[in-house]
Write a protein that holds these residues in place. Sequence first.
Motif, PDB file in Angstrom:
ATOM      1  N   LEU A 409      57.799-131.425 -13.317  1.00  0.00           N
ATOM      2  CA  LEU A 409      57.139-130.183 -13.718  1.00  0.00           C
ATOM      3  C   LEU A 409      56.847-129.371 -12.466  1.00  0.00           C
ATOM      4  N   VAL A 410      57.321-128.139 -12.437  1.00  0.00           N
ATOM      5  CA  VAL A 410      57.039-127.213 -11.344  1.00  0.00           C
ATOM      6  C   VAL A 410      56.495-125.935 -11.961  1.00  0.00           C
ATOM      7  N   ARG A 411      55.334-125.485 -11.479  1.00  0.00           N
ATOM      8  CA  ARG A 411      54.738-124.280 -12.035  1.00  0.00           C
ATOM      9  C   ARG A 411      53.916-123.565 -10.971  1.00  0.00           C
ATOM     10  N   PRO A 412      53.859-122.245 -11.037  1.00  0.00           N
ATOM     11  CA  PRO A 412      52.973-121.519 -10.124  1.00  0.00           C
ATOM     12  C   PRO A 412      51.517-121.717 -10.535  1.00  0.00           C
ATOM     13  N   SER A 413      50.640-121.884  -9.554  1.00  0.00           N
ATOM     14  CA  SER A 413      49.213-121.990  -9.849  1.00  0.00           C
ATOM     15  C   SER A 413      48.690-120.654 -10.361  1.00  0.00           C
ATOM     16  N   GLY A 414      47.743-120.734 -11.291  1.00  0.00           N
ATOM     17  CA  GLY A 414      47.116-119.516 -11.787  1.00  0.00           C
ATOM     18  C   GLY A 414      45.932-119.072 -10.952  1.00  0.00           C
ATOM     19  N   THR A 415      45.525-119.908  -9.970  1.00  0.00           N
ATOM     20  CA  THR A 415      44.325-119.588  -9.189  1.00  0.00           C
ATOM     21  C   THR A 415      44.546-119.608  -7.679  1.00  0.00           C
ATOM     22  N   GLU A 416      45.661-120.196  -7.216  1.00  0.00           N
ATOM     23  CA  GLU A 416      45.908-120.319  -5.773  1.00  0.00           C
ATOM     24  C   GLU A 416      47.355-119.972  -5.453  1.00  0.00           C
ATOM     25  N   PRO A 417      47.658-119.571  -4.206  1.00  0.00           N
ATOM     26  CA  PRO A 417      49.031-119.210  -3.820  1.00  0.00           C
ATOM     27  C   PRO A 417      49.881-120.441  -3.537  1.00  0.00           C
ATOM     28  N   VAL A 418      50.141-121.239  -4.554  1.00  0.00           N
ATOM     29  CA  VAL A 418      50.916-122.466  -4.390  1.00  0.00           C
ATOM     30  C   VAL A 418      51.790-122.700  -5.617  1.00  0.00           C
ATOM     31  N   LEU A 419      52.857-123.480  -5.397  1.00  0.00           N
ATOM     32  CA  LEU A 419      53.613-124.051  -6.500  1.00  0.00           C
ATOM     33  C   LEU A 419      53.103-125.467  -6.718  1.00  0.00           C
ATOM     34  N   ARG A 420      52.769-125.809  -7.957  1.00  0.00           N
ATOM     35  CA  ARG A 420      52.336-127.163  -8.287  1.00  0.00           C
ATOM     36  C   ARG A 420      53.590-127.978  -8.665  1.00  0.00           C
ATOM     37  N   VAL A 421      53.785-129.094  -7.995  1.00  0.00           N
ATOM     38  CA  VAL A 421      54.943-129.953  -8.246  1.00  0.00           C
ATOM     39  C   VAL A 421      54.434-131.307  -8.726  1.00  0.00           C
ATOM     40  N   MET A 422      54.924-131.757  -9.873  1.00  0.00           N
ATOM     41  CA  MET A 422      54.492-133.045 -10.409  1.00  0.00           C
ATOM     42  C   MET A 422      55.710-133.824 -10.898  1.00  0.00           C
ATOM     43  N   VAL A 423      55.787-135.087 -10.488  1.00  0.00           N
ATOM     44  CA  VAL A 423      56.806-135.998 -11.003  1.00  0.00           C
ATOM     45  C   VAL A 423      56.108-137.119 -11.746  1.00  0.00           C
ATOM     46  N   GLU A 424      56.544-137.354 -12.958  1.00  0.00           N
ATOM     47  CA  GLU A 424      56.029-138.459 -13.777  1.00  0.00           C
ATOM     48  C   GLU A 424      57.167-139.441 -13.987  1.00  0.00           C
ATOM     49  N   HIS A 425      56.901-140.723 -13.739  1.00  0.00           N
ATOM     50  CA  HIS A 425      57.961-141.732 -13.820  1.00  0.00           C
ATOM     51  C   HIS A 425      57.339-143.076 -14.174  1.00  0.00           C
ATOM     52  N   ARG A 426      58.119-143.916 -14.806  1.00  0.00           N
ATOM     53  CA  ARG A 426      57.607-145.245 -15.168  1.00  0.00           C
ATOM     54  C   ARG A 426      57.283-146.077 -13.926  1.00  0.00           C
ATOM     55  N   SER A 427      57.905-145.743 -12.800  1.00  0.00           N
ATOM     56  CA  SER A 427      57.690-146.466 -11.546  1.00  0.00           C
ATOM     57  C   SER A 427      56.903-145.601 -10.565  1.00  0.00           C
ATOM     58  N   GLN A 428      55.801-146.140 -10.029  1.00  0.00           N
ATOM     59  CA  GLN A 428      54.999-145.412  -9.057  1.00  0.00           C
ATOM     60  C   GLN A 428      55.807-145.088  -7.797  1.00  0.00           C
ATOM     61  N   ALA A 429      56.517-146.094  -7.295  1.00  0.00           N
ATOM     62  CA  ALA A 429      57.305-145.886  -6.074  1.00  0.00           C
ATOM     63  C   ALA A 429      58.364-144.820  -6.281  1.00  0.00           C
ATOM     64  N   LYS A 430      58.994-144.846  -7.437  1.00  0.00           N
ATOM     65  CA  LYS A 430      60.044-143.862  -7.711  1.00  0.00           C
ATOM     66  C   LYS A 430      59.445-142.462  -7.849  1.00  0.00           C
ATOM     67  N   ALA A 431      58.272-142.367  -8.453  1.00  0.00           N
ATOM     68  CA  ALA A 431      57.613-141.066  -8.592  1.00  0.00           C
ATOM     69  C   ALA A 431      57.289-140.479  -7.225  1.00  0.00           C
ATOM     70  N   GLU A 432      56.798-141.332  -6.300  1.00  0.00           N
ATOM     71  CA  GLU A 432      56.470-140.861  -4.955  1.00  0.00           C
ATOM     72  C   GLU A 432      57.715-140.403  -4.208  1.00  0.00           C
ATOM     73  N   GLU A 433      58.796-141.167  -4.368  1.00  0.00           N
ATOM     74  CA  GLU A 433      60.060-140.795  -3.713  1.00  0.00           C
ATOM     75  C   GLU A 433      60.600-139.475  -4.264  1.00  0.00           C
ATOM     76  N   LEU A 434      60.553-139.331  -5.574  1.00  0.00           N
ATOM     77  CA  LEU A 434      61.135-138.155  -6.212  1.00  0.00           C
ATOM     78  C   LEU A 434      60.320-136.892  -5.950  1.00  0.00           C
ATOM     79  N   VAL A 435      59.009-137.025  -5.825  1.00  0.00           N
ATOM     80  CA  VAL A 435      58.224-135.824  -5.559  1.00  0.00           C
ATOM     81  C   VAL A 435      58.491-135.321  -4.144  1.00  0.00           C
ATOM     82  N   ARG A 436      58.747-136.247  -3.205  1.00  0.00           N
ATOM     83  CA  ARG A 436      59.115-135.825  -1.843  1.00  0.00           C
ATOM     84  C   ARG A 436      60.454-135.093  -1.854  1.00  0.00           C
ATOM     85  N   ILE A 437      61.378-135.626  -2.617  1.00  0.00           N
ATOM     86  CA  ILE A 437      62.684-134.966  -2.732  1.00  0.00           C
ATOM     87  C   ILE A 437      62.527-133.578  -3.351  1.00  0.00           C
ATOM     88  N   ALA A 438      61.713-133.499  -4.382  1.00  0.00           N
ATOM     89  CA  ALA A 438      61.505-132.216  -5.072  1.00  0.00           C
ATOM     90  C   ALA A 438      60.897-131.183  -4.129  1.00  0.00           C
TER      91      ALA A 438
END
Length: 449
Positions: A409-438
């Motif tokens: 999930l990637v979305r612009p914040s409604g309150t701050e000048p940032v893009l919010r990036v979220m990765v949800e995955h069955r594996s914690q390690a994989k989620a951390e790896e994928l969010v860095r890639i994203a």
Amino acid sequence: MGNPGQFFGTDGIRGRFGEEPVTAETAYRLGRVLADTTGNSNARICVGQDTRESSEVLARYFARGVRDGNCQVERLGVLSTPGVAYHTKHSDVSFGVAITASHNPYEYNGFKVFSKHGTKLDRVAENRLERRLLTSRYKPEDFKNLHAIDSTSDAIEGTYFKFLRDRAARLGELSLSAVVDCAHGATTEIAPQVLGVLIPQLQVIGNQPNGRNINLGCGSTAIEALRQAVLATKADIGIAFDGDGDRALFVDALGQVVNGDQVLYLLASFYQAELGQQSGVVGTVMSNLGLSDALQVLDIPFARTDVGDRQVANELDRRGWQLGGEPSGHVIWKREGHIGDGVLLAICVLEVMKSSTMPLHDLVAPVRMAPQVQCDVAVENASVLFAQPSVSHAIAEVSELIGCQGRLLVRPSGTEPVLRVMVEHRSQAKAEELVRIAVDRLATAMKSS
């Protein structure tokens, strides 16, 4: 001053105090414009505030604007956002305004505007109000008499406090121990008074506001302090509010955090018969896969909407459902009220614990939360960049890498000048790896835009 859409974000007007649009002059102009909107010299407008050091300044300038617009102003003092909304709905006022930046640090502040019905303004009304703010040239002529503006009413003894007290009284005294974290914010006085009647063994932290410590290392956005207090005192439950009291998160007796998704399951499962066979639960794009999976087992429909309590409320209205919310702990249960209310939500959770005679951990155990890893990418004009083809391509690439085991999930914040990036995955390690890639691929894509 700019174009319509630059003031109102996901939840009202918000920004750093002293920078447009959160300035004393804007507060004054907002008061004048709302007074003009009523078209009635006998109209009343109420204003409450949180505990930030800038809130009193903004409240005084706002009140002055209302008075200069020939309307009466009722100052509610320090009161939670749901308290302001409740007072607005149940009093003879045309508008209510909460001066707060919710869960943000003290350097930020803002304005949440409520209609006479106690509901947040819809987009059409916000756009109309913003156009008037942008075109008005109102300025206070004399700053010397700001301290003479209407004295603060004792709202804590008013309609909202009575409402919470009466709702809590239906439970009676509980044989539970609890720790409450008020985030040095707007619930500092009212939450201990209401919950203390229910729980004689109540410990309160985060209840020493000094104007600059709101949400600082405490409350629902920094829940570790509460978690440690629950474990140290062996409490049955911990309850954490944010700065303006419109949300709550919880900690169970094992020291595990219980978020808004898990609370939605707790309420939906326990009150399934009351909700009705045709009623479901509304979450957001941030809601965990574990919530939808657990609700599916109970045959309770689940729908997602965009981030924001207004989006949740609109979807509930559209579907005719009663219960919805966000992982942040902002929960709307129409049986109890029409907006998120942290203290009221705490009462409802305690009611389920008492009625079920089950600990909080067991009540939410069926929700097996999938790991979520979030990261913010600082960028100006986030909404514009988000729409660029190169960014869309980067999102599609990472989504393909994730596959069916999770989501991006990637979305612009409604309150701050940032893009919010979220990765949800069955594996914690994989989620951390994928969010860095994203994040890396999005940064590269934005540089090329």
